[in-house]
Design a protein around this motif. Structure first.
Motif, PDB file in Angstrom:
ATOM      1  N   GLY A  52      33.629  48.592  40.701  1.00  0.00           N
ATOM      2  CA  GLY A  52      34.326  49.873  40.817  1.00  0.00           C
ATOM      3  C   GLY A  52      35.814  49.721  41.052  1.00  0.00           C
ATOM      4  N   SER A  53      36.221  48.552  41.508  1.00  0.00           N
ATOM      5  CA  SER A  53      37.633  48.219  41.686  1.00  0.00           C
ATOM      6  C   SER A  53      37.729  46.698  41.563  1.00  0.00           C
ATOM      7  CB  SER A  53      38.155  48.700  43.040  1.00  0.00           C
ATOM      8  OG  SER A  53      37.421  48.128  44.106  1.00  0.00           O
ATOM      9  N   PRO A  54      38.880  46.193  41.136  1.00  0.00           N
ATOM     10  CA  PRO A  54      39.000  44.736  40.969  1.00  0.00           C
ATOM     11  C   PRO A  54      38.778  43.987  42.285  1.00  0.00           C
ATOM     12  CG  PRO A  54      40.829  45.874  39.914  1.00  0.00           C
ATOM     13  CD  PRO A  54      40.091  46.893  40.730  1.00  0.00           C
ATOM     14  N   CYS A  55      38.068  42.876  42.202  1.00  0.00           N
ATOM     15  CA  CYS A  55      37.775  42.044  43.367  1.00  0.00           C
ATOM     16  C   CYS A  55      38.244  40.617  43.115  1.00  0.00           C
ATOM     17  CB  CYS A  55      36.264  41.984  43.620  1.00  0.00           C
ATOM     18  SG  CYS A  55      35.524  43.531  44.131  1.00  0.00           S
ATOM     19  N   ALA A  56      38.688  39.973  44.162  1.00  0.00           N
ATOM     20  CA  ALA A  56      38.967  38.535  44.117  1.00  0.00           C
ATOM     21  C   ALA A  56      38.221  37.935  45.301  1.00  0.00           C
ATOM     22  CB  ALA A  56      40.451  38.250  44.222  1.00  0.00           C
ATOM     23  N   GLY A  57      37.365  36.979  45.002  1.00  0.00           N
ATOM     24  CA  GLY A  57      36.590  36.375  46.075  1.00  0.00           C
ATOM     25  C   GLY A  57      36.230  34.946  45.753  1.00  0.00           C
ATOM     26  N   THR A  58      35.816  34.233  46.773  1.00  0.00           N
ATOM     27  CA  THR A  58      35.411  32.842  46.573  1.00  0.00           C
ATOM     28  C   THR A  58      33.902  32.712  46.424  1.00  0.00           C
ATOM     29  OG1 THR A  58      35.369  32.521  48.967  1.00  0.00           O
ATOM     30  CG2 THR A  58      37.398  31.908  47.812  1.00  0.00           C
ATOM     31  N   ARG A  59      33.157  33.756  46.875  1.00  0.00           N
ATOM     32  CA  ARG A  59      31.710  33.731  46.714  1.00  0.00           C
ATOM     33  C   ARG A  59      31.208  35.161  46.539  1.00  0.00           C
ATOM     34  NH1 ARG A  59      28.014  31.757  51.529  1.00  0.00           N
ATOM     35  NH2 ARG A  59      28.777  33.738  52.228  1.00  0.00           N
ATOM     36  N   PHE A  60      30.358  35.326  45.546  1.00  0.00           N
ATOM     37  CA  PHE A  60      29.731  36.610  45.250  1.00  0.00           C
ATOM     38  C   PHE A  60      28.226  36.409  45.368  1.00  0.00           C
ATOM     39  CE2 PHE A  60      33.810  36.624  43.333  1.00  0.00           C
ATOM     40  CZ  PHE A  60      34.247  37.930  43.312  1.00  0.00           C
TER      41      PHE A  60
END
Length: 179
Positions: A52-60
């Motif tokens: 729903g909005s851009p995400c930046a993560g190291t683990r999903f």
């Protein structure tokens, strides 16, 4: 002694319920001011997820109930991988690799719910969705609409209009907590 046993049993049941109960609890510590939600739909038999909005993560992590099986995707990219859409079973966005696969033969359609959790980013809200609604409703809605739990079936324009006002997409900062 018997009373202590009853109290212990009740405590275990309450704690177990808190651990597995899906949903948003606005009074919980660190809870966002608006209900968090992500989008899900079925397209060509595949489970599609839209944060729903851009995400930046190291683990999903995608966790399924009642099986408690999890799919973990890990980023080797500094600062985390940029993700907005995922398709269960891949291909996965650039920079993400499977670090914990689902078991062989796993059928997500046999599950009641799915939870998304994102780690290592600046803003992220874990939330859960009812997979029965996703399975049954996807064919009744246009291909650009996704089920956002307790919000409804939304297209991109509706998400843009409501995100941060009536609900929080997965990686949208809480407007009530900006300082």
């Amino acid at each position: 002694m018997r009373r202590a046993g009853v109290l212990l049993a009740l405590t275990v049941m309450v704690l177990a319920g808190c651990r597995t109960e899906p949903g948003w609890h606005p009074s919980a510590p660190f809870a966002p001011s608006l209900r968090p939600a992500f989008g899900a739909r079925v397209t060509d038999g595949k489970l599609q997820i839209w944060t729903g909005s851009p995400c930046a993560g190291t683990r999903f992590t995608l966790a399924f109930e009642p099986s408690r099986f999890e799919l973990q995707l890990t980023s080797g990219v500094e600062g985390g991988a940029a993700v907005e859409y995922l398709t269960l079973g891949g291909p996965y966005p650039p920079g993400l690799a499977i670090s914990k696969p689902l078991p062989e033969g796993f059928d997500w359609r046999s599950q009641d719910s799915m939870r998304i959790s994102i780690y290592g980013g600046l803003t992220f809200w874990g939330s859960t969705t009812d997979l029965a609604e996703v399975v049954h409703g996807s064919g009744q809605h246009p291909v650009d609409t996704y089920w956002f739990q307790d919000v409804g079936w939304l297209n991109p324009a509706e998400v843009a209009a409501q995100d941060g006002k009536t609900f929080l997409a997965t990686c949208t900062a809480d407007p009530a907590k900006k300082g």
